[in-house]
Structure formats: C-alpha cells, structure tokens
Design a protein around this motif. Structure first.
Motif, PDB file in Angstrom:
ATOM      1  N   ARG A  59       2.397  12.527  -1.459  1.00 42.20           N
ATOM      2  CA  ARG A  59       2.197  12.886  -0.041  1.00 42.20           C
ATOM      3  C   ARG A  59       3.538  12.735   0.672  1.00 42.20           C
ATOM      4  O   ARG A  59       3.908  11.640   1.098  1.00 42.20           O
ATOM      5  N   THR A  60       4.263  13.829   0.750  1.00 45.06           N
ATOM      6  CA  THR A  60       5.626  13.777   1.285  1.00 45.06           C
ATOM      7  C   THR A  60       6.002  15.134   1.861  1.00 45.06           C
ATOM      8  O   THR A  60       5.485  16.168   1.428  1.00 45.06           O
ATOM      9  N   ASP A  61       6.890  15.112   2.849  1.00 41.64           N
ATOM     10  CA  ASP A  61       7.458  16.378   3.335  1.00 41.64           C
ATOM     11  C   ASP A  61       8.976  16.375   3.187  1.00 41.64           C
ATOM     12  O   ASP A  61       9.669  17.174   3.789  1.00 41.64           O
ATOM     13  N   GLY A  62       9.490  15.463   2.367  1.00 43.68           N
ATOM     14  CA  GLY A  62      10.926  15.427   2.073  1.00 43.68           C
ATOM     15  C   GLY A  62      11.250  16.277   0.855  1.00 43.68           C
ATOM     16  O   GLY A  62      10.470  16.341  -0.094  1.00 43.68           O
ATOM     17  N   GLU A  74      -1.229   6.520   6.258  1.00 47.05           N
ATOM     18  CA  GLU A  74      -2.486   5.855   5.910  1.00 47.05           C
ATOM     19  C   GLU A  74      -2.227   4.539   5.195  1.00 47.05           C
ATOM     20  O   GLU A  74      -2.921   3.546   5.436  1.00 47.05           O
ATOM     21  N   GLY A  75      -1.223   4.526   4.320  1.00 48.97           N
ATOM     22  CA  GLY A  75      -0.877   3.282   3.636  1.00 48.97           C
ATOM     23  C   GLY A  75      -0.408   2.219   4.609  1.00 48.97           C
ATOM     24  O   GLY A  75      -0.750   1.031   4.486  1.00 48.97           O
ATOM     25  N   GLU A  76       0.387   2.637   5.601  1.00 46.93           N
ATOM     26  CA  GLU A  76       0.865   1.699   6.625  1.00 46.93           C
ATOM     27  C   GLU A  76      -0.312   1.141   7.413  1.00 46.93           C
ATOM     28  O   GLU A  76      -0.365  -0.053   7.731  1.00 46.93           O
ATOM     29  N   ALA A  77      -1.284   2.006   7.710  1.00 46.63           N
ATOM     30  CA  ALA A  77      -2.472   1.581   8.465  1.00 46.63           C
ATOM     31  C   ALA A  77      -3.295   0.577   7.662  1.00 46.63           C
ATOM     32  O   ALA A  77      -3.786  -0.417   8.213  1.00 46.63           O
ATOM     33  N   ILE A  78      -3.444   0.814   6.358  1.00 37.90           N
ATOM     34  CA  ILE A  78      -4.207  -0.114   5.525  1.00 37.90           C
ATOM     35  C   ILE A  78      -3.540  -1.486   5.502  1.00 37.90           C
ATOM     36  O   ILE A  78      -4.202  -2.525   5.618  1.00 37.90           O
ATOM     37  N   SER A  79      -2.206  -1.499   5.365  1.00 33.73           N
ATOM     38  CA  SER A  79      -1.483  -2.776   5.406  1.00 33.73           C
ATOM     39  C   SER A  79      -1.714  -3.485   6.738  1.00 33.73           C
ATOM     40  O   SER A  79      -1.935  -4.713   6.781  1.00 33.73           O
ATOM     41  N   TRP A  80      -1.669  -2.738   7.833  1.00 30.29           N
ATOM     42  CA  TRP A  80      -1.890  -3.324   9.165  1.00 30.29           C
ATOM     43  C   TRP A  80      -3.308  -3.898   9.278  1.00 30.29           C
ATOM     44  O   TRP A  80      -3.503  -5.005   9.782  1.00 30.29           O
ATOM     45  N   HIS A  81      -4.302  -3.158   8.777  1.00 28.77           N
ATOM     46  CA  HIS A  81      -5.691  -3.641   8.824  1.00 28.77           C
ATOM     47  C   HIS A  81      -5.852  -4.917   8.006  1.00 28.77           C
ATOM     48  O   HIS A  81      -6.536  -5.869   8.435  1.00 28.77           O
ATOM     49  N   SER A 119       5.504  -0.205  13.123  1.00 29.86           N
ATOM     50  CA  SER A 119       4.549  -0.104  14.230  1.00 29.86           C
ATOM     51  C   SER A 119       4.379   1.331  14.715  1.00 29.86           C
ATOM     52  O   SER A 119       3.304   1.708  15.208  1.00 29.86           O
ATOM     53  N   GLU A 120       5.420   2.162  14.565  1.00 23.29           N
ATOM     54  CA  GLU A 120       5.301   3.551  15.003  1.00 23.29           C
ATOM     55  C   GLU A 120       4.313   4.329  14.133  1.00 23.29           C
ATOM     56  O   GLU A 120       3.530   5.136  14.638  1.00 23.29           O
ATOM     57  N   LEU A 121       4.355   4.095  12.828  1.00 31.17           N
ATOM     58  CA  LEU A 121       3.389   4.743  11.947  1.00 31.17           C
ATOM     59  C   LEU A 121       1.973   4.257  12.236  1.00 31.17           C
ATOM     60  O   LEU A 121       1.010   5.036  12.212  1.00 31.17           O
ATOM     61  N   VAL A 122       1.835   2.955  12.508  1.00 30.81           N
ATOM     62  CA  VAL A 122       0.517   2.412  12.845  1.00 30.81           C
ATOM     63  C   VAL A 122       0.002   3.020  14.143  1.00 30.81           C
ATOM     64  O   VAL A 122      -1.167   3.408  14.245  1.00 30.81           O
ATOM     65  N   THR A 126       0.843  -1.194   0.000  1.00 33.36           N
ATOM     66  CA  THR A 126       0.000   0.000   0.000  1.00 33.36           C
ATOM     67  C   THR A 126       0.882   1.248   0.000  1.00 33.36           C
ATOM     68  O   THR A 126       2.109   1.157   0.095  1.00 33.36           O
ATOM     69  N   ASP A 127       0.256   2.410  -0.076  1.00 33.28           N
ATOM     70  CA  ASP A 127       0.992   3.666  -0.264  1.00 33.28           C
ATOM     71  C   ASP A 127       2.038   3.914   0.824  1.00 33.28           C
ATOM     72  O   ASP A 127       1.862   3.495   1.974  1.00 33.28           O
ATOM     73  N   PRO A 128       3.118   4.649   0.488  1.00 36.93           N
ATOM     74  CA  PRO A 128       4.238   4.850   1.427  1.00 36.93           C
ATOM     75  C   PRO A 128       4.029   6.023   2.392  1.00 36.93           C
ATOM     76  O   PRO A 128       4.852   6.925   2.478  1.00 36.93           O
ATOM     77  N   ASP A 129       2.893   6.009   3.105  1.00 37.59           N
ATOM     78  CA  ASP A 129       2.647   7.032   4.122  1.00 37.59           C
ATOM     79  C   ASP A 129       1.913   6.395   5.295  1.00 37.59           C
ATOM     80  O   ASP A 129       1.713   5.174   5.323  1.00 37.59           O
TER      81      ASP A 129
END
Length: 465
Positions: free
Chosen positions: A308-311, A88-95, A136-139, A83-86
């Motif tokens: 969606r990035t701040d880099g 929300e994407g991390e959360a979707i993978s976790w779900h 896990s920190e992003l989640v 899923t997307d590299p942010d």
C-alpha cells in the motif's frame, strides 16, 4: 522474571512469529489481528458540537488480545508498535496505545513506533534501528475519515433503507461515487450519437503487403467525422478502387521508448486486472501474503515490499542489486549508464514509501515458483518483471510513416509502423493497455518513394460517437 524486556505489537500473527525469530529472545512479539476498537453503531459516537469528540469501543474479539499485550507489559520496560506503515497501521498503533493507557498497563515503559517496509531480517533490523513517535498527522487524517464515515453512513443509511428496501448502506465514498455514475448515465441517455465512417485499404508492394487508412480525399484532409454516412463512404471507396497508387512520402524517425516506474498500489491493481484478470481486492490479498512471507526452504520470507504505497522510488541497495541482476541475465548493454530515478505525479504522494518491488531481485520468479501457489506466482512474476524493467535500458525504435498517394494527388492513405532496433526493457516487460486501438503500428515492408502499389481490398467501417 520474564525472559524478554521489550514487547513488539504487529497486526498479523504470521508476521509476529517471523519477526520474533529475527529479533531474538529479548523480544516478545504479539499480534493485534488488525483494528482493536471502533465507533459503536449508535447515535452519539461522534459529537460534531463537541469538537467532533469520538467514543470508542474495544471489539469483543480484541479484548483477549489486548489483555495478552497488557499482561506482557507487566514484565517489559519498552513497547514497540510495529503495525503496518500506512495510515491504517498508524491508527491501529494509536488505538493500542490509548487502550493500554486506559488500562494503566504501561507504567514507566518507553513507547516507540517502528515500521517495516518488508518482512526480511535486514528490513526488520533496519526498522528497529530507527524508532519514532506515532505520527499525529496520520492519526488525525484517519480520525477525520472515520468521523465522516460514521456521520454520513449513520445518518444516510436509514433513509436509504426506508426509500429503497433491500439497499445495503450509504457511505462517505460510495454515495458520492454513485452520484457521479448517475450524472454520467443521464449524460449518456441525453447524448445523440453521430454516425461516421473510416476507410482502410490493403496494398501490395514488391516486398510485402500493408494496410493504410484514408487521410485525404479530393485534395482535402479528413477529420474523424468527415465521412458522415454510407453514401459518402461508398463514394470514397469507389475513388480508391478506381485510382492508381504509388508510395508517396516516406518519413523515418528514430524514437526511444522508456520503461514505466515500478508499481504503486493503483498501477499494480490496474496491471493485474489487465494481464491476470484479478480484481483489486484479489490482487491486494495475494500481495499481502507475498509481503507477510511464504515458506522458502523452511524459513518464512517476505518476498515483496509493502503493497500500500504511492511512492515510485526504490532503495539504493535495491537498485544496485537490480542492475547487477540485469547485467547477469541480459548483459551489460541492457544496463543504463546511470540508475533511473522516478518521481510521483500525485501532489499528495508519500514519497517516503518505496514502490512495490521484490525484497531481493536474486529471487527470480522461476526459482520462487515451487514455493508459491498459482496466483501468487503470477503476481510475483508481474512485480519482479516490472521492477527489474524499470531499471533497464530504453528500447530504440524506428517509426516509419508511409503515404499511399493516387496518381492525381487527390487521395492519400497513411500507415505508421514501428520497427524495434534494440529491444531494451521490452525484452522483459511491456505494459498492458486498456484500449487495443492505442497500440502502435506493426512492422512495414521496405518501401521506396515512387514505387507502384496494387490495391487489394478497400474496407469501409461504420462508427458512432
């Protein structure tokens, strides 16, 4: 026996087809279509007294998608969550992972997380070569935000509906933002505006005309509020009209103007609003399409990196290609001796994420225009030019400040003009501004100290704080 051994899950069905083509027949790529489960809108979905335990419910529309993923896992020995590299994407993978665990659909399959910064073959293969575990920190960051969304919205919205019939909802962000707006509005209503005046005069010299602003009167330097009313402004106007002026001090100073870094999410939204008139949501929708890919010569190709990035950094190979394209299009003088490096000002910026840039600088806006609809072409042009300009040579300018001084030395008007000696990155791109008054002065005629000036028009202007 199934033809594939690995199941890959992405968010978008458009990406799924493209990525499956890049990876080959040993992979089956399926789409989650975004989030698959959420907190039920009923009391008790978040339990603050039980360490903020949360009860999740799979969206009815996602039931079939999760069944398809679970069925595919019966024949696979590896699951890749792409899923997307942010956050929300991390959360979707976790779900997805948690739901598959509940269904006991994983067996002994290996589970990995990969991210694609762009939807190109090289970026996809690079992402697949560097799998990791779910962050896990992003989640946890997502869970904290979602719990707050629920606790604030679920408890405040009914109160809002009772007190303000027709109101929509209260939320974690919008409630605080609304308070800030209300407090600011109260300050505005309580503010007492103060009148002040400024004066400009048009002068004529041998080599041309220019406009200068009054800075000194009666031998004293003026500040913004010095001329408090029309009577004082009229007196100053009369003094200027009656005076004999000549060129006083002429100060020339070389300056270098450097390009801005490539876009991050917020600066892309701001610049697209200034230059293209796009709303923030419109910009992100168009950028999403450019990221996921468009049909270029019969093949779906992602044209920009993740939006969606701040880099503010760009990958080394992208900078190398960027410098080559600059040399090809504009010549070696426009290529700095060393690549430019940028760092984010934000304390919590995710520097691991690249800035928003074209996946290939060789795909010029002119070449891509025939594959894009109007708004896509405009946004791609903006991203391509800003990214390319970020690696170009600085502009060399000469800033000249000229004083028009009365013969008695009591009155001075000043003008500052800028002449571009070498345009550098400005040949391609100039950042927009919210306030036209911030723009630098234009060019000035050649003026020599002591040269007589003719006063043409004196223009007082009223302002209020």
């Amino acid at each position: 026996m199934a033809e594939f051994s690995t199941v890959v899950v992405v968010e978008s069905p458009a990406k799924a087809k493209t990525i499956n083509k890049y990876l080959g027949s040993d992979y089956k790529v399926l789409a989650s279509y975004g989030h698959i489960r959420d907190l039920p809108s009923k009391d008790g979905s978040v339990k603050p007294d039980e360490d903020f335990a949360m009860t999740w419910e799979v969206d009815p529309k996602a039931q079939k998608r999760m069944k398809d993923i679970a069925d595919a896992m019966k024949s696979a020995n590896r699951l890749i969550l792409a899923t997307d590299p942010d956050r929300e994407g991390e959360a979707i993978s976790w779900h997805i992972l948690e739901t598959l665990k509940q269904k006991r659909a994983l067996g002994k399959a290996k589970v990995q997380r990969v991210v694609f910064n762009a939807i190109t073959k090289n970026a996809v293969l690079e992402g697949m070569a560097h799998p990791r575990e779910i962050n896990s920190e992003l989640v946890d960051a997502y869970l904290a935000r979602r719990a707050l969304d629920y606790l604030v919205g679920f408890n405040l919205s009914p109160v809002l509906w009772r007190k303000l019939p027709g109101a929509r909802s209260a939320g974690r962000v919008q409630s605080v933002a609304l308070r800030l707006i209300c407090e600011r509005e109260l300050e505005i209503e309580a503010f007492t505006a103060q009148e002040y005046w400024s004066i400009e005069a048009d002068f004529s010299a041998k080599t041309g005309e220019f406009t200068a602003r009054l800075t000194h009167l009666d031998g004293n330097k003026l500040d913004k509020l010095s001329l408090k009313n029309e009577a004082e402004a009229t007196r100053a106007k009369n003094i200027i009209e009656a005076g004999n002026f000549s060129v006083g001090n002429v100060e020339k100073k070389p300056v270098r103007r450097h390009p801005s870094p490539p876009f991050i999410t917020s600066t892309l939204q701001q610049e697209a609003s200034r230059k293209l008139g796009f709303s923030a949501s419109q910009t992100m929708k168009i950028a999403q399409g450019l990221y996921e890919g468009v049909n270029v010569g019969g093949e779906t190709t992602g044209l920009i990196t993740y939006m969606r990035t701040d880099g503010v950094t760009m990958a080394g190979e992208a900078i190398t290609e960027c410098r080559q394209v600059i040399d090809s299009l504009h010549g070696g003088r426009y290529v700095p001796s060393a690549p430019r490096t940028y760092s984010s000002r934000a304390k919590n910026a995710q520097e691991a994420h690249e800035a928003i840039r074209p996946t290939s600088f060789s795909r010029t806006p002119h070449q891509m225009a025939k594959y894009l609809h109007g708004d896509q072409a405009k946004l791609y042009d903006l991203i391509w030019k800003r990214s390319l300009a970020s690696q170009m040579e600085s502009a060399q300018q000469e800033r000249t400040t000229v004083d028009a001084t009365s013969s008695d030395g009591e009155t001075t008007l000043r003008v500052t003009g800028t002449v571009t000696v070498f345009d550098g990155f400005l040949t391609l791109y100039q950042e927009g501004r919210d306030d036209d008054g911030d723009t630098e002065g234009g060019s000035l005629p050649a003026l020599v100290q002591g040269e007589s000036l003719t006063t043409k028009v004196v223009k007082p202007e009223q302002h209020f704080t």
